[in-house]
Design an enzyme around this catalytic site. Structure first.
Site, PDB file in Angstrom:
ATOM      1  N   GLY A   8     -23.673  13.396 -40.289  1.00 28.40           N
ATOM      2  CA  GLY A   8     -24.449  12.743 -41.356  1.00 28.40           C
ATOM      3  C   GLY A   8     -25.886  13.232 -41.393  1.00 28.40           C
ATOM      4  CD  GLN A  12     -34.534   6.683 -45.374  1.00 29.20           C
ATOM      5  OE1 GLN A  12     -33.621   5.874 -45.298  1.00 29.20           O
ATOM      6  NE2 GLN A  12     -35.780   6.322 -45.548  1.00 29.20           N
ATOM      7  CG  ASP A  34     -23.966  15.060 -44.487  1.00 31.01           C
ATOM      8  OD1 ASP A  34     -24.885  14.351 -44.058  1.00 31.01           O
ATOM      9  OD2 ASP A  34     -23.197  14.693 -45.411  1.00 31.01           O
ATOM     10  NE  ARG A  36     -25.525  13.826 -48.553  1.00 29.00           N
ATOM     11  CZ  ARG A  36     -26.768  13.458 -48.865  1.00 29.00           C
ATOM     12  NH1 ARG A  36     -27.360  13.954 -49.910  1.00 29.00           N
ATOM     13  NH2 ARG A  36     -27.423  12.600 -48.112  1.00 29.00           N
ATOM     14  CG  ASP A  52     -14.556  13.607 -43.720  1.00 32.39           C
ATOM     15  OD1 ASP A  52     -15.015  12.613 -43.110  1.00 32.39           O
ATOM     16  OD2 ASP A  52     -13.757  13.519 -44.667  1.00 32.39           O
ATOM     17  CE1 TYR A 141     -24.940   0.527 -42.620  1.00 31.83           C
ATOM     18  CE2 TYR A 141     -26.465  -1.315 -42.862  1.00 31.83           C
ATOM     19  CZ  TYR A 141     -26.206  -0.027 -42.442  1.00 31.83           C
ATOM     20  OH  TYR A 141     -27.197   0.708 -41.851  1.00 31.83           O
TER      21      TYR A 141
HETATM   22  P1  NAD Z   1     -27.921   8.116 -45.401  1.00 28.38           P
HETATM   23  O1  NAD Z   1     -27.029   7.387 -46.320  1.00 28.38           O
HETATM   24  O2  NAD Z   1     -29.224   8.596 -45.907  1.00 28.38           O
HETATM   25  O3  NAD Z   1     -27.172   9.352 -44.760  1.00 28.38           O
HETATM   26  C1  NAD Z   1     -25.858   9.246 -44.275  1.00 28.38           C
HETATM   27  C2  NAD Z   1     -25.233  10.623 -44.340  1.00 28.38           C
HETATM   28  O4  NAD Z   1     -23.874  10.481 -43.928  1.00 28.38           O
HETATM   29  C3  NAD Z   1     -25.239  11.235 -45.745  1.00 28.38           C
HETATM   30  O5  NAD Z   1     -25.865  12.497 -45.730  1.00 28.38           O
HETATM   31  C4  NAD Z   1     -23.750  11.348 -46.088  1.00 28.38           C
HETATM   32  O6  NAD Z   1     -23.441  12.510 -46.844  1.00 28.38           O
HETATM   33  C5  NAD Z   1     -23.121  11.395 -44.703  1.00 28.38           C
HETATM   34  N1  NAD Z   1     -21.709  11.001 -44.706  1.00 28.38           N
HETATM   35  C6  NAD Z   1     -21.104  10.035 -45.435  1.00 28.38           C
HETATM   36  N2  NAD Z   1     -19.791  10.023 -45.176  1.00 28.38           N
HETATM   37  C7  NAD Z   1     -19.582  10.992 -44.258  1.00 28.38           C
HETATM   38  C8  NAD Z   1     -18.426  11.468 -43.593  1.00 28.38           C
HETATM   39  N3  NAD Z   1     -17.199  10.945 -43.836  1.00 28.38           N
HETATM   40  N4  NAD Z   1     -18.551  12.475 -42.692  1.00 28.38           N
HETATM   41  C9  NAD Z   1     -19.767  13.023 -42.464  1.00 28.38           C
HETATM   42  N5  NAD Z   1     -20.899  12.631 -43.078  1.00 28.38           N
HETATM   43  C10 NAD Z   1     -20.791  11.615 -43.957  1.00 28.38           C
HETATM   44  O7  NAD Z   1     -28.132   7.176 -44.123  1.00 28.38           O
HETATM   45  P2  NAD Z   1     -29.341   7.216 -43.093  1.00 28.38           P
HETATM   46  O8  NAD Z   1     -30.388   6.308 -43.616  1.00 28.38           O
HETATM   47  O9  NAD Z   1     -29.693   8.612 -42.746  1.00 28.38           O
HETATM   48  O10 NAD Z   1     -28.660   6.469 -41.863  1.00 28.38           O
HETATM   49  C11 NAD Z   1     -28.317   7.119 -40.647  1.00 28.38           C
HETATM   50  C12 NAD Z   1     -27.846   6.051 -39.680  1.00 28.38           C
HETATM   51  O11 NAD Z   1     -28.911   5.129 -39.459  1.00 28.38           O
HETATM   52  C13 NAD Z   1     -26.675   5.213 -40.214  1.00 28.38           C
HETATM   53  O12 NAD Z   1     -25.835   4.872 -39.136  1.00 28.38           O
HETATM   54  C14 NAD Z   1     -27.335   3.973 -40.740  1.00 28.38           C
HETATM   55  O13 NAD Z   1     -26.479   2.877 -40.720  1.00 28.38           O
HETATM   56  C15 NAD Z   1     -28.467   3.825 -39.746  1.00 28.38           C
HETATM   57  N6  NAD Z   1     -29.572   3.022 -40.267  1.00 28.38           N
HETATM   58  C16 NAD Z   1     -30.362   3.487 -41.267  1.00 28.38           C
HETATM   59  C17 NAD Z   1     -31.401   2.709 -41.740  1.00 28.38           C
HETATM   60  C18 NAD Z   1     -32.299   3.155 -42.847  1.00 28.38           C
HETATM   61  O14 NAD Z   1     -33.147   2.355 -43.296  1.00 28.38           O
HETATM   62  N7  NAD Z   1     -32.190   4.392 -43.322  1.00 28.38           N
HETATM   63  C19 NAD Z   1     -31.644   1.443 -41.164  1.00 28.38           C
HETATM   64  C20 NAD Z   1     -30.795   0.995 -40.161  1.00 28.38           C
HETATM   65  C21 NAD Z   1     -29.772   1.800 -39.688  1.00 28.38           C
HETATM   66  C1  AKB Z   2     -29.846  -0.775 -45.542  1.00 23.87           C
HETATM   67  O1  AKB Z   2     -30.696  -1.393 -46.223  1.00 23.87           O
HETATM   68  O2  AKB Z   2     -28.633  -0.839 -45.726  1.00 23.87           O
HETATM   69  C2  AKB Z   2     -30.347   0.049 -44.384  1.00 23.87           C
HETATM   70  C3  AKB Z   2     -30.352  -0.751 -43.132  1.00 23.87           C
HETATM   71  C4  AKB Z   2     -31.432  -1.711 -42.877  1.00 23.87           C
HETATM   72  O3  AKB Z   2     -29.456  -0.626 -42.330  1.00 23.87           O
HETATM   73  N1  AKB Z   2     -31.657   0.542 -44.723  1.00 23.87           N
END
Ligand code: NAD
Ligand code: AKB
Length: 319
Positions: A8, A12, A34, A36, A52, A141
């Site tokens: 992934g 972000q 990733d 994509r 994937d 989630y």
């Molecule tokens: P994001 O949605 O920006 O990125 C997730 C990535 O996973 C994407 O690039 C997507 O293409 C990829 N993805 C989706 N399905 C997939 C698959 N089957 N195989 C491979 N890749 C796949 O999410 P993020 O914000 O980068 O989050 C990363 C981690 O941090 C996640 O576990 C999320 O739950 C956790 N998280 C994020 C936040 C936040 O605010 N961004 C907060 C809390 C926890």
């Molecule tokens: C969301 O809003 O889903 C994420 C998180 C807090 O896990 N940014």
């Protein structure tokens, strides 16, 4: 030297964590993957592969080919997108994690697993939210996040896999857009403040959530993996915290840099309900005591840095 595979990676978090890992451990030692294609530095500056995570054989092959000893498992479907397709969120978030843990077990890898404030629910004490407390989330989630925390603990206890992780608050960054969560307003607001001088927020003005600037989140993700294991009483799902704010207090902080910034509200009932079920403030004492966690960015520092960088990013070419 570590050999790290990141799932992934185009999201972000990965867009900033991968460059930080490459800087620390060497560009060629960090494989970004990733589902994509990645844009820019992620694929141009170092190895990138389409993988994937719901395909265990493909993940296993990538780990073996790269001779990985560590996996940062970031692939996920976030809260708001997850409510639009709960079964997909279940398949990616839990299926992908189960595959990652199995590959880690059989290929002897350490694993970083991010959890979230979403692993808590309306019956959790919201302010402060203790490290160990009631977890009854009400989103798919959140269900996958709390189950993922337990699965990570299980693989550590049952098989001795070196699983570690943190509960990220809502993350704010300017490099890559957020992936469809409830805290996304706190990123969108900066883009609109710079572009238009106004923003229409989908949460109510007084909805307080725990938030963090991406450089702190990236550092936490590296520090917890480098922590002395003998100091860790917890392994997974450490609460980490940096700042708490509401849409209204964030707008006020932005207004100090963008005079006349206008904040309006058009509340989205789904995301409002989700936000109200999450902690207002995490108690991160365990992370501070067990591996020395300390944030660097508060609200003022975050707002100043976001605006400087977004003004550069969004400036017309040639400026
Ligand atoms: P994001 O949605 O920006 O990125 C997730 C990535 O996973 C994407 O690039 C997507 O293409 C990829 N993805 C989706 N399905 C997939 C698959 N089957 N195989 C491979 N890749 C796949 O999410 P993020 O914000 O980068 O989050 C990363 C981690 O941090 C996640 O576990 C999320 O739950 C956790 N998280 C994020 C936040 C936040 O605010 N961004 C907060 C809390 C926890
Ligand atoms: C969301 O809003 O889903 C994420 C998180 C807090 O896990 N940014």
């Amino acid at each position: 030297m570590k050999r790290i595979l990141v799932t992934g990676a185009a999201g972000q978090v990965g867009s900033e964590l991968v460059p930080a890992l490459r800087q620390r451990y060497g560009t060629d030692n960090v494989l970004a993957t990733d589902i994509r294609p990645a844009e820019g530095a992620l694929s141009e500056d170092g190895p990138f592969k389409l993988v994937d995570c719901t395909d265990r054989d493909a993940l296993d092959l990538a780990v073996v080919d790269f001779a990985s000893d560590t996996i940062y498992h970031l692939a996920a479907i976030l809260s708001a997108v997850g409510e639009a397709d709960p079964l997909k969120a279940y398949a990616v978030n839990l299926g992908g994690l189960a595959n990652t843990l199995e590959v880690a077990r059989t290929r002897d890898c350490a694993v970083f697993i991010p959890s979230s404030i979403a692993a808590f629910g309306p019956s959790t004490p919201p302010d402060p939210t203790p490290q160990d407390t009631i977890q009854r989330p009400t989103t798919m989630y959140g269900v996958t996040k709390v189950a993922g925390e337990l699965l990570a603990d299980y693989y550590s206890l049952r098989y001795g896999v070196d699983t570690r992780g943190v509960r990220y608050p809502g993350l704010i960054s300017y490099l890559a857009p957020p992936g469809g969560g409830t805290t996304d307003y706190a990123v969108e607001i900066f883009y609109e403040a710079v572009r238009e001088g106004r923003y229409t927020c989908f949460l109510e003005p007084d909805t307080q959530l725990d938030m963090m600037y991406m450089p702190d989140a990236v550092r936490a993700s590296i520090e917890v993996m480098e922590a002395d294991p003998s100091m860790l009483k917890h392994r997974n799902a450490f609460n980490i915290a940096a700042m708490q704010f509401t849409p209204d207090s964030l707008a006020q902080a932005i207004r100090r840099h963008v005079p006349g910034f206008i904040m309006e509200y058009q509340v989205d009932p789904l995301r409002q309900r989700i936000a109200e079920s999450w902690p207002r403030r995490l108690d991160d004492t365990a992370a501070r005591e067990e591996w020395g966690w300390a944030p660097e960015y508060d609200l003022e520092a975050l707002v100043a840095d976001m605006l400087v960088n977004l003004r550069k990013k969004l400036a017309p070419v040639g400026d």
